[in-house]
Scaffold this active site. Structure first.
Site, PDB file in Angstrom:
ATOM      1  N   MET A 221       0.872  -1.154   0.162  1.00 14.55           N
ATOM      2  CA  MET A 221      -0.137   0.198   0.113  1.00 14.55           C
ATOM      3  C   MET A 221       0.926   1.160   0.086  1.00 14.55           C
ATOM      4  SD  MET A 221      -3.351  -0.820   2.180  1.00 14.55           S
ATOM      5  CE  MET A 221      -3.005  -0.358   3.680  1.00 14.55           C
ATOM      6  N   HIS A 228       9.306  -3.277   3.471  1.00 16.24           N
ATOM      7  CA  HIS A 228       8.783  -3.591   2.104  1.00 16.24           C
ATOM      8  C   HIS A 228       9.913  -3.975   1.240  1.00 16.24           C
ATOM      9  CE1 HIS A 228       5.565  -0.680   3.585  1.00 16.24           C
ATOM     10  NE2 HIS A 228       4.829  -1.889   3.226  1.00 16.24           N
ATOM     11  N   GLN A 252     -10.330  -2.637   2.153  1.00 19.82           N
ATOM     12  CA  GLN A 252      -9.856  -3.214   3.293  1.00 19.82           C
ATOM     13  C   GLN A 252      -9.780  -2.099   4.486  1.00 19.82           C
ATOM     14  OE1 GLN A 252      -5.985  -4.105   1.413  1.00 19.82           O
ATOM     15  NE2 GLN A 252      -4.986  -3.722   3.555  1.00 19.82           N
ATOM     16  N   SER A 376       6.464  -0.571  10.284  1.00 20.41           N
ATOM     17  CA  SER A 376       5.138  -0.485   9.837  1.00 20.41           C
ATOM     18  C   SER A 376       4.653   1.036   9.078  1.00 20.41           C
ATOM     19  CB  SER A 376       3.943  -0.527  10.934  1.00 20.41           C
ATOM     20  OG  SER A 376       2.844  -0.237  10.495  1.00 20.41           O
TER      21      SER A 376
END
Ligand code: AMP
Length: 470
Positions: A221, A228, A252, A376
């Site tokens: 995303m 990532h 989502q 995150s």
């Protein structure tokens, strides 16, 4: 007509020039050339072995002509035989670059060279010899015969014999562009191609697939970080073509979740993709993925109802549906997911098995900050104070590991131990901290090696998750 060309590194250009003059070669005026290379919007010329170049000539300091050249893939392995289309250009390099970039072409690099041409009659052919001094690359000699297709073999032999007679060896197959990019420490044309539509994506991937290359896929995303990047690097190690998707998937997110304010950092994301080794970045719009009110959804029934599925109803249906759709669009050989989102990874594995997607799923380790916080995209929501508190997830996992190592097998005791660690941090609200079977994600009563710790905690307004295998 074919251009049959061999190129060799030369230590002493002046000595080679004298030798050619001795053989009767006729020199013509030296030229300065500036070559501007472009890469295509729909495929990667570094892979397809094509080239698009605008060449500016300058003759003895005066402005010369400008030509655009397309070169097709090389047709044999020894001489650089390839199709070539060359046309004059007017209007200046700036305006042409402007036009091409608007059409989606990307400037790659500029090669500057000083060239001394000599023409030599040799073995029944005319050999164009060019002595090149290429800025930041080195000095070289190019020998070239332009011949009919049927003369390919004798022309190639003639050029090879001349090279031997001139003491030239170790022919260089790479273009000056490739050599320049190599000296700059860059992979061949490594800037990833960015595509926004499914049609462009399919087109771009086709050129890799035609050559039998493996496609690795990393769905994200965006707001990319080292977690990532680690997936992209693993994918780049295993596959010739790595596709990264960047799509903040609305389906989502719950109605009161952070879809609107989810971080969107496309420019730096593209740099991260390039550095980590991606070839293609797919950045679709919401309309591209969900053109008209969709009626088909993917649900992984039991797994989606557990843990994060309880506090985020519909979340995993949104994830499974978009990943299935992206799988159909990319058709990768291998797709890469992070262990960070353990339930998501498990759901995707189940979906691939249930729906017989011919795709291998690789789940890669969690990348953490030095203090143990799992990276995150949502960590950036944390205030300075909350960031300190966020290490509590990892501390609770450590407590579980310690209790397990000390011989505790009663899951409820380990659960209580973790809850105690969380309670000790004011402002940290425990959602769950539990011990589960890694396959079913069902809670276990008695803990064994290979069971998983799952944990979700709210700190300030931010929901954080983490996990580990015992
Ligand atoms: P997201 O952009 O959050 O949808 O994540 C895209 C992919 O990156 C998912 O497969 C995640 O599990 C993975 N990922 C996110 N954070 C990490 C991390 N800290 N370590 C490893 N993988 C991660």
């Amino acid at each position: 007509m074919l251009e049959i060309e061999l190129k060799f590194p030369v230590a002493d250009l002046a000595a080679l020039k004298r030798r050619l003059l001795d053989l009767g070669a006729k020199p013509s005026d030296a030229i300065d050339e500036i070559d501007h290379y472009f890469n295509a919007p729909d495929r990667n010329y570094a892979i397809t072995d094509e080239a698009l170049r605008i060449r500016e000539h300058a003759f003895r300091g005066a402005n010369g002509d400008t030509v655009i050249t397309y070169k097709g893939p090389k047709l044999d392995t020894q001489a650089k035989t390839r199709t070539e289309i060359e046309l004059p250009l007017e209007g200046g390099i700036e305006r042409w670059t402007d036009l091409l970039t608007r059409l989606g072409y990307r400037p790659v690099a500029t090669v500057r060279k000083h060239r001394q041409p000599l023409t030599l009659a040799w073995a029944g052919f005319v050999v164009q010899t060019v002595l090149d001094d290429v800025a930041n690359v080195g000095t070289f000699a190019e020998l070239e015969i332009v011949a009919e297709e049927k003369q390919r073999a004798p022309a190639t032999q003639a050029i090879q014999k001349l090279a031997r007679d001139l003491g030239l060896e170790k022919s260089e197959r790479r273009s000056y562009l490739e050599m320049l990019l190599a000296t700059q420490g860059r992979e061949k044309l490594s800037t990833p191609l960015v595509v926004n539509t499914g049609a462009d994506l399919r087109h771009a991937i086709a050129s890799y697939r035609h050559q039998g290359q493996r496609i690795g896929f990393v769905p994200t995303m965006g707001a990319l970080h080292e977690g990532h990047a680690s997936l992209i690097r693993v994918a780049a190690r295993d596959n010739e073509c790595v596709v990264v998707s960047i799509f903040v998937n609305p389906t989502q997110f719950g109605p009161n979740e952070d879809f609107q304010c989810y971080p969107r950092t496309l420019e730096t994301d593209l740099k991260s993709c390039a550095q980590a080794g991606a070839q293609l970045v797919f950045v679709p719009s919401v309309e591209e993925i969900y053109p008209a009110g969709p009626q088909t959804f993917v649900e992984v029934k039991e797994l989606q109802e557990l843990w994060d599925g309880i506090s985020r109803p519909g979340h995993f249906r949104g994830v499974a549906t978009v990943v299935a759709k992206l799988f159909n669009m990319v058709q990768p050989d291998v797709a890469y997911f992070g262990q960070k989102d353990a339930q998501q990874a498990r759901i995707i594995q189940q979906m691939v098995q249930d729906l017989a997607f011919p795709i291998t799923i690789r789940v890669c380790p969690i990348i953490r900050e030095p203090d143990g916080l799992a990276l995150s995209s949502r960590n950036r929501y944390l205030s300075h104070e909350d960031r300190q508190k966020a290490t509590v997830l990892n501390h609770a996992i450590q407590r579980a590991q310690e209790m397990f190592t000390a011989g505790e097998r009663d899951a409820s005791k380990i659960r209580d131990g973790m809850a105690e660690v969380i309670r000790a941090v004011p402002g940290a609200a425990l959602e769950y901290a539990d011990l589960v079977d890694a396959q079913t994600l069902q809670r276990v009563d008695t803990v064994t090696v290979g069971n998983q710790v799952l944990i979700a905690v709210r700190i300030g307004g931010t929901r954080l998750i983490d996990n580990a295998f015992l």
